[in-house]
Design a protein around this motif. Structure first.
Motif, short mmCIF file in Angstrom:
data_model
loop_
_atom_site.label_atom_id
_atom_site.label_comp_id
_atom_site.label_asym_id
_atom_site.label_seq_id
_atom_site.Cartn_x
_atom_site.Cartn_y
_atom_site.Cartn_z
N PRO A 175 43.63 -19.47 40.82
CA PRO A 175 43.09 -18.85 39.60
C PRO A 175 41.59 -18.59 39.71
CG PRO A 175 43.58 -21.16 39.23
CD PRO A 175 44.04 -20.86 40.61
N GLU A 176 41.13 -17.55 39.02
CA GLU A 176 39.71 -17.19 39.05
C GLU A 176 39.24 -16.96 37.60
OE1 GLU A 176 38.02 -14.15 42.04
OE2 GLU A 176 38.38 -13.03 40.19
N GLY A 177 38.16 -17.66 37.21
CA GLY A 177 37.63 -17.49 35.86
C GLY A 177 36.91 -16.16 35.72
N LEU A 178 37.06 -15.55 34.56
CA LEU A 178 36.48 -14.22 34.34
C LEU A 178 35.23 -14.24 33.46
CD1 LEU A 178 39.79 -12.20 33.88
CD2 LEU A 178 38.35 -12.35 35.92
N LEU A 179 34.90 -15.41 32.89
CA LEU A 179 33.74 -15.47 31.99
C LEU A 179 32.49 -15.88 32.77
CD1 LEU A 179 35.34 -17.23 28.86
CD2 LEU A 179 34.98 -14.77 29.25
N LEU A 182 37.43 -21.20 33.41
CA LEU A 182 37.17 -19.93 32.74
C LEU A 182 36.04 -19.14 33.41
CD1 LEU A 182 37.40 -21.14 29.01
CD2 LEU A 182 39.18 -19.96 30.35
N GLY A 183 35.41 -19.75 34.43
CA GLY A 183 34.34 -19.05 35.14
C GLY A 183 32.95 -19.56 34.81
N ILE A 184 32.90 -20.62 33.97
CA ILE A 184 31.60 -21.19 33.56
C ILE A 184 31.43 -22.51 34.32
CG2 ILE A 184 30.17 -21.87 31.59
CD1 ILE A 184 32.20 -20.26 29.80
N GLN A 186 42.56 -12.08 30.70
CA GLN A 186 41.42 -11.91 29.79
C GLN A 186 40.26 -12.84 30.14
OE1 GLN A 186 41.91 -11.32 25.66
NE2 GLN A 186 44.06 -10.79 25.84
N THR A 187 40.56 -14.13 30.25
CA THR A 187 39.48 -15.08 30.55
C THR A 187 39.64 -15.72 31.93
OG1 THR A 187 40.67 -16.79 29.32
CG2 THR A 187 38.95 -15.56 28.13
N PHE A 188 40.81 -15.56 32.52
CA PHE A 188 41.00 -15.95 33.92
C PHE A 188 42.09 -15.06 34.49
CE2 PHE A 188 44.42 -18.28 31.95
CZ PHE A 188 45.42 -18.33 32.91
#
Ligand SMILES: Cc1cc2nc3c(=O)[nH]c(=O)nc-3n(C[C@H](O)[C@H](O)[C@H](O)COP(=O)(O)O)c2cc1C
Length: 186
Positions: free
Chosen positions: A111-115, A149-151, A102-104
């Motif tokens: 791991p890769e952040g999705l936000l 989280l990608g931020i 959902q968020t990663f």
């Protein structure tokens, strides 16, 4: 483009909280609509339902918090240093929003952040511990969580060592807020 800001606060000091005041000042200076999510009253902790993907209080709150986070363009995490880390309620917020898929997500390279596409800020206050020193586990932790989280590249506002010279600490923090806002506007 919208420019909404989610401010997550965690201090038990409520409206008197310096980290909360500075975070709201930053949000107001950046401009746009602001949502305040004060978690100081506590959040559910990760439990067996949450781990098993079953409906339960923690899963429901997790979904609400993730939807709220997704819906904003900027996020400001505001924390007083509590025993060299973050308040337990903010740790719960992090545990509830960091969800694989959902968020990663996990990839072969890590791991890769999705936000992605959001701007992050971290506001930290301390009593006597110097920010960015060897035992400041608050600031780098929050910056890392946002990046996870990608931020990435969260900017930091610090009012540290408030017991030593509160006015000087606040002046420094407010100077940083002005600088960040002028960069955001540029
Ligand atoms: C439970 C608790 C633990 C704290 N632990 C620390 C600490 O480890 N280091 C420190 O410098 N200040 C510590 N403080 C002081 C707060 O970080 C400081 O008063 C801060 O300015 C409070 O921010 P606020 O006004 O947003 O609540 C602690 C305060 C509390 C209530």
């Amino acid at each position: 483009m919208s420019n909404s800001t989610l401010v997550v606060t965690a201090s038990a000091a409520g409206a008197q909280s310096v980290s909360r005041k500075l975070a709201l000042e930053l949000a107001e200076t950046l401009g746009g609509p602001v949502t305040l999510r004060d978690v100081s009253g506590g959040l559910p902790v990760v439990d067996a339902d949450f781990l098993g993907g079953r409906e339960g209080a923690s899963t429901k709150v997790s979904e609400e918090l993730i939807a709220e986070l997704r819906a904003h363009d900027r996020v400001i995490l505001a924390a007083p240093m509590y025993n060299f880390g973050v308040p337990a309620a903010l740790k719960s917020w992090i545990d509830l929003v960091a969800r694989a898929g959902q968020t990663f997500r996990y990839t072969e390279t890590g791991p890769e952040g999705l936000l992605t596409g959001k701007t992050g800020y971290v506001v930290v206050t301390t009593g006597g511990t110097p920010a960015a020193g060897a035992v400041d586990f608050t600031t780098p932790y929050l910056v890392h969580v946002l990046a996870f989280l990608g931020i990435s590249g969260a900017q930091v506002v610090t009012a540290d060592r408030m017991v030593v010279d509160a006015n000087a600490s606040l002046a420094t923090a407010r100077g940083t807020i002005r600088t960040l806002a002028s960069h955001a506007a540029a």
